[in-house]
Design a protein around this motif. Structure first.
Motif, PDB file in Angstrom:
ATOM      1  N   ALA A  96       0.607  -1.086   0.273  1.00 12.14           N
ATOM      2  CA  ALA A  96      -0.171   0.406  -0.220  1.00 12.14           C
ATOM      3  C   ALA A  96       0.646   1.298   0.025  1.00 12.14           C
ATOM      4  CB  ALA A  96      -1.283   0.153   1.374  1.00 12.14           C
ATOM      5  N   ALA A  97       1.812   0.875   0.639  1.00 12.84           N
ATOM      6  CA  ALA A  97       2.480   2.252   0.825  1.00 12.84           C
ATOM      7  C   ALA A  97       3.673   2.682  -0.720  1.00 12.84           C
ATOM      8  CB  ALA A  97       4.049   2.156   1.424  1.00 12.84           C
ATOM      9  N   ALA A  98       4.099   1.446  -0.781  1.00 13.99           N
ATOM     10  CA  ALA A  98       4.944   1.703  -2.872  1.00 13.99           C
ATOM     11  C   ALA A  98       3.792   2.448  -3.280  1.00 13.99           C
ATOM     12  CB  ALA A  98       5.230   0.336  -2.948  1.00 13.99           C
ATOM     13  N   VAL A  99       2.274   1.731  -3.513  1.00 14.79           N
ATOM     14  CA  VAL A  99       1.425   2.335  -4.359  1.00 14.79           C
ATOM     15  C   VAL A  99       1.173   3.604  -4.616  1.00 14.79           C
ATOM     16  CG1 VAL A  99      -1.403   1.927  -4.522  1.00 14.79           C
ATOM     17  CG2 VAL A  99       0.278   0.191  -4.837  1.00 14.79           C
ATOM     18  N   ALA A 100       0.816   4.226  -2.784  1.00 10.09           N
ATOM     19  CA  ALA A 100       0.993   5.276  -2.459  1.00 10.09           C
ATOM     20  C   ALA A 100       1.639   6.164  -3.190  1.00 10.09           C
ATOM     21  CB  ALA A 100       1.299   5.799  -1.271  1.00 10.09           C
ATOM     22  N   ASN A 101       3.505   6.208  -2.856  1.00 11.36           N
ATOM     23  CA  ASN A 101       4.250   6.730  -3.647  1.00 11.36           C
ATOM     24  C   ASN A 101       4.130   7.000  -4.865  1.00 11.36           C
ATOM     25  OD1 ASN A 101       5.815   7.464  -0.807  1.00 11.36           O
ATOM     26  ND2 ASN A 101       6.935   5.252  -0.336  1.00 11.36           N
ATOM     27  N   PHE A 102       3.995   5.678  -5.561  1.00 12.37           N
ATOM     28  CA  PHE A 102       3.713   5.969  -6.842  1.00 12.37           C
ATOM     29  C   PHE A 102       3.381   6.269  -7.679  1.00 12.37           C
ATOM     30  CE2 PHE A 102       2.721   3.669 -10.739  1.00 12.37           C
ATOM     31  CZ  PHE A 102       3.943   4.190 -11.950  1.00 12.37           C
ATOM     32  N   LEU A 103       2.053   6.291  -7.412  1.00 16.15           N
ATOM     33  CA  LEU A 103       0.972   7.623  -7.100  1.00 16.15           C
ATOM     34  C   LEU A 103       1.456   8.992  -7.001  1.00 16.15           C
ATOM     35  CD1 LEU A 103      -1.768   5.812  -6.265  1.00 16.15           C
ATOM     36  CD2 LEU A 103      -0.606   6.123  -8.465  1.00 16.15           C
ATOM     37  N   GLY A 104       2.517   9.139  -5.923  1.00 18.11           N
ATOM     38  CA  GLY A 104       2.555  10.623  -5.428  1.00 18.11           C
ATOM     39  C   GLY A 104       3.864  11.578  -6.396  1.00 18.11           C
ATOM     40  N   LEU A 105       4.338  10.297  -6.849  1.00 15.43           N
ATOM     41  CA  LEU A 105       5.484  10.587  -8.764  1.00 15.43           C
ATOM     42  C   LEU A 105       4.940  11.573  -9.461  1.00 15.43           C
ATOM     43  CD1 LEU A 105       7.916   7.783  -8.171  1.00 15.43           C
ATOM     44  CD2 LEU A 105       8.360  10.602  -7.624  1.00 15.43           C
ATOM     45  N   SER A 106       2.804  11.371  -9.521  1.00 15.86           N
ATOM     46  CA  SER A 106       2.639  11.834 -10.754  1.00 15.86           C
ATOM     47  C   SER A 106       2.842  12.846 -11.031  1.00 15.86           C
ATOM     48  CB  SER A 106       1.330  10.960 -10.630  1.00 15.86           C
ATOM     49  OG  SER A 106       0.669  11.560 -10.131  1.00 15.86           O
ATOM     50  N   THR A 107       3.228  13.580  -9.956  1.00 15.64           N
ATOM     51  CA  THR A 107       3.123  15.378 -10.507  1.00 15.64           C
ATOM     52  C   THR A 107       4.137  16.161 -11.013  1.00 15.64           C
ATOM     53  OG1 THR A 107       4.199  15.465  -7.493  1.00 15.64           O
ATOM     54  CG2 THR A 107       0.885  15.178  -7.788  1.00 15.64           C
ATOM     55  N   SER A 108       4.697  14.487 -10.276  1.00 19.99           N
ATOM     56  CA  SER A 108       6.738  15.571 -10.961  1.00 19.99           C
ATOM     57  C   SER A 108       6.842  15.206 -12.550  1.00 19.99           C
ATOM     58  CB  SER A 108       7.777  14.491 -10.475  1.00 19.99           C
ATOM     59  OG  SER A 108       8.065  15.312  -8.959  1.00 19.99           O
ATOM     60  N   VAL A 109       5.901  13.803 -12.822  1.00 22.20           N
ATOM     61  CA  VAL A 109       6.204  13.271 -14.376  1.00 22.20           C
ATOM     62  C   VAL A 109       5.495  13.960 -15.001  1.00 22.20           C
ATOM     63  CG1 VAL A 109       5.343  11.047 -16.004  1.00 22.20           C
ATOM     64  CG2 VAL A 109       6.849  11.049 -13.476  1.00 22.20           C
ATOM     65  N   PHE A 110       4.038  14.367 -14.275  1.00 16.34           N
ATOM     66  CA  PHE A 110       3.115  15.485 -15.106  1.00 16.34           C
ATOM     67  C   PHE A 110       3.411  17.244 -15.689  1.00 16.34           C
ATOM     68  CE2 PHE A 110      -0.637  19.081 -14.740  1.00 16.34           C
ATOM     69  CZ  PHE A 110      -1.045  18.621 -15.430  1.00 16.34           C
ATOM     70  N   ILE A 111       4.414  17.439 -13.997  1.00 18.79           N
ATOM     71  CA  ILE A 111       5.177  18.681 -15.296  1.00 18.79           C
ATOM     72  C   ILE A 111       6.441  18.662 -15.810  1.00 18.79           C
ATOM     73  CG2 ILE A 111       6.340  20.648 -13.532  1.00 18.79           C
ATOM     74  CD1 ILE A 111       4.641  20.169 -11.752  1.00 18.79           C
ATOM     75  N   MET A 112       6.695  17.684 -15.830  1.00 20.03           N
ATOM     76  CA  MET A 112       8.307  16.958 -16.905  1.00 20.03           C
ATOM     77  C   MET A 112       7.278  17.006 -18.173  1.00 20.03           C
ATOM     78  SD  MET A 112      11.482  14.505 -16.181  1.00 20.03           S
ATOM     79  CE  MET A 112       9.805  13.509 -17.159  1.00 20.03           C
ATOM     80  N   VAL A 113       6.141  16.616 -17.817  1.00 21.77           N
ATOM     81  CA  VAL A 113       6.000  16.416 -19.802  1.00 21.77           C
ATOM     82  C   VAL A 113       5.131  17.265 -20.214  1.00 21.77           C
ATOM     83  CG1 VAL A 113       4.235  15.306 -20.389  1.00 21.77           C
ATOM     84  CG2 VAL A 113       5.643  13.696 -19.543  1.00 21.77           C
ATOM     85  N   SER A 168      -3.804  16.057 -25.122  1.00 20.63           N
ATOM     86  CA  SER A 168      -3.060  15.359 -24.224  1.00 20.63           C
ATOM     87  C   SER A 168      -2.674  16.140 -22.964  1.00 20.63           C
ATOM     88  CB  SER A 168      -1.397  15.559 -24.664  1.00 20.63           C
ATOM     89  OG  SER A 168      -1.542  14.910 -26.228  1.00 20.63           O
ATOM     90  N   LEU A 169      -3.159  17.595 -23.359  1.00 18.23           N
ATOM     91  CA  LEU A 169      -2.891  18.285 -21.379  1.00 18.23           C
ATOM     92  C   LEU A 169      -3.995  18.027 -21.016  1.00 18.23           C
ATOM     93  CD1 LEU A 169      -1.097  20.402 -19.734  1.00 18.23           C
ATOM     94  CD2 LEU A 169      -3.440  22.206 -20.957  1.00 18.23           C
ATOM     95  N   ILE A 170      -5.212  17.651 -21.865  1.00 16.56           N
ATOM     96  CA  ILE A 170      -6.475  17.239 -20.883  1.00 16.56           C
ATOM     97  C   ILE A 170      -6.304  16.021 -20.372  1.00 16.56           C
ATOM     98  CG2 ILE A 170      -9.063  16.536 -21.636  1.00 16.56           C
ATOM     99  CD1 ILE A 170      -9.303  19.180 -22.693  1.00 16.56           C
ATOM    100  N   ALA A 171      -5.970  14.832 -21.094  1.00 17.48           N
ATOM    101  CA  ALA A 171      -5.624  13.617 -20.992  1.00 17.48           C
ATOM    102  C   ALA A 171      -4.741  13.981 -19.930  1.00 17.48           C
ATOM    103  CB  ALA A 171      -5.714  12.701 -21.747  1.00 17.48           C
ATOM    104  N   LEU A 172      -3.375  13.517 -19.944  1.00 14.61           N
ATOM    105  CA  LEU A 172      -2.847  13.846 -18.202  1.00 14.61           C
ATOM    106  C   LEU A 172      -3.507  14.360 -17.142  1.00 14.61           C
ATOM    107  CD1 LEU A 172       0.613  14.835 -20.284  1.00 14.61           C
ATOM    108  CD2 LEU A 172      -0.077  12.800 -18.959  1.00 14.61           C
ATOM    109  N   THR A 173      -4.351  15.636 -17.323  1.00 11.18           N
ATOM    110  CA  THR A 173      -4.985  16.378 -16.340  1.00 11.18           C
ATOM    111  C   THR A 173      -5.777  15.911 -15.553  1.00 11.18           C
ATOM    112  OG1 THR A 173      -4.853  18.739 -17.440  1.00 11.18           O
ATOM    113  CG2 THR A 173      -5.594  18.709 -15.451  1.00 11.18           C
ATOM    114  N   VAL A 174      -6.705  14.541 -16.660  1.00 14.75           N
ATOM    115  CA  VAL A 174      -7.801  14.026 -15.898  1.00 14.75           C
ATOM    116  C   VAL A 174      -6.901  12.756 -15.338  1.00 14.75           C
ATOM    117  CG1 VAL A 174      -9.657  12.318 -16.914  1.00 14.75           C
ATOM    118  CG2 VAL A 174      -9.718  13.960 -17.017  1.00 14.75           C
ATOM    119  N   GLY A 175      -5.479  11.740 -15.935  1.00 16.45           N
ATOM    120  CA  GLY A 175      -4.830  11.516 -14.870  1.00 16.45           C
ATOM    121  C   GLY A 175      -4.038  11.282 -13.448  1.00 16.45           C
TER     122      GLY A 175
END
Length: 153
Positions: free
Chosen positions: A78-95, A108-115
């Motif tokens: 559960a902690a690994a899943v939470a940390n993996f999902l927490g990385l999504s903000t960094s990847v989102f900003i970079m992309v 693409s911006l809309i799809a990434l924002t929804v994700g």
């Protein structure tokens, strides 16, 4: 201390003022002295911690960890899943800055924002799940470790 009733209706109590042992008192006499407060005691005391395995052997720390290994595996997952999902903000900003904005890719911006929004919505339940999984199994080793630690000194 109240111990019960006799068949004749008298109360069995222990009172140091009455002398040694358990004495018999009428309910009306006790009612006059009763202040409205009472201390409750269990009839028997269990010396062992509930759920404690008396035959556990080995190191005091690792034996308790191994006894609850499935619970801790769930917490780690559960902690690994939470940390993996927490990385999504960094990847989102970079992309967004590297790929979406220079190419003006609105879809693409809309799809990434929804994700990323879905990822944020699932982070809180994931953290709550990890916490709930950790609370129950965390009590058992604490009791075992406390007993094992104190017996060493």
């Amino acid at each position: 201390m109240f111990h019960g009733r006799t068949k004749s209706g008298l109360l069995l109590i222990f009172d140091p003022e009455m002398g040694e042992g358990i004495g018999e008192v009428e309910e009306t006499v006790l009612g006059k002295r009763y202040t409205g407060y009472a201390l409750l005691f269990r009839r028997s005391h269990n010396e062992e911690t509930p759920g404690r395995n008396k035959t556990a052997s080995g190191h005091w720390f690792w034996s308790a960890m191994l006894a609850n290994r499935w619970s801790y595996a769930q917490v780690v997952l559960a902690a690994a899943v939470a940390n993996f999902l927490g990385l999504s903000t960094s990847v989102f900003i970079m992309v967004v800055y590297d790929r979406v904005l220079p190419n003006e890719a609105t879809e693409s911006l809309i799809a990434l924002t929804v994700g990323v929004g879905l990822a944020f919505l699932s982070i809180s339940p994931s953290n709550s799940c990890a916490l709930a999984l950790l609370i129950g199994p965390g009590k058992r080793p604490t009791c075992l470790w406390g007993g094992a630690f104190l017996t060493r000194f």
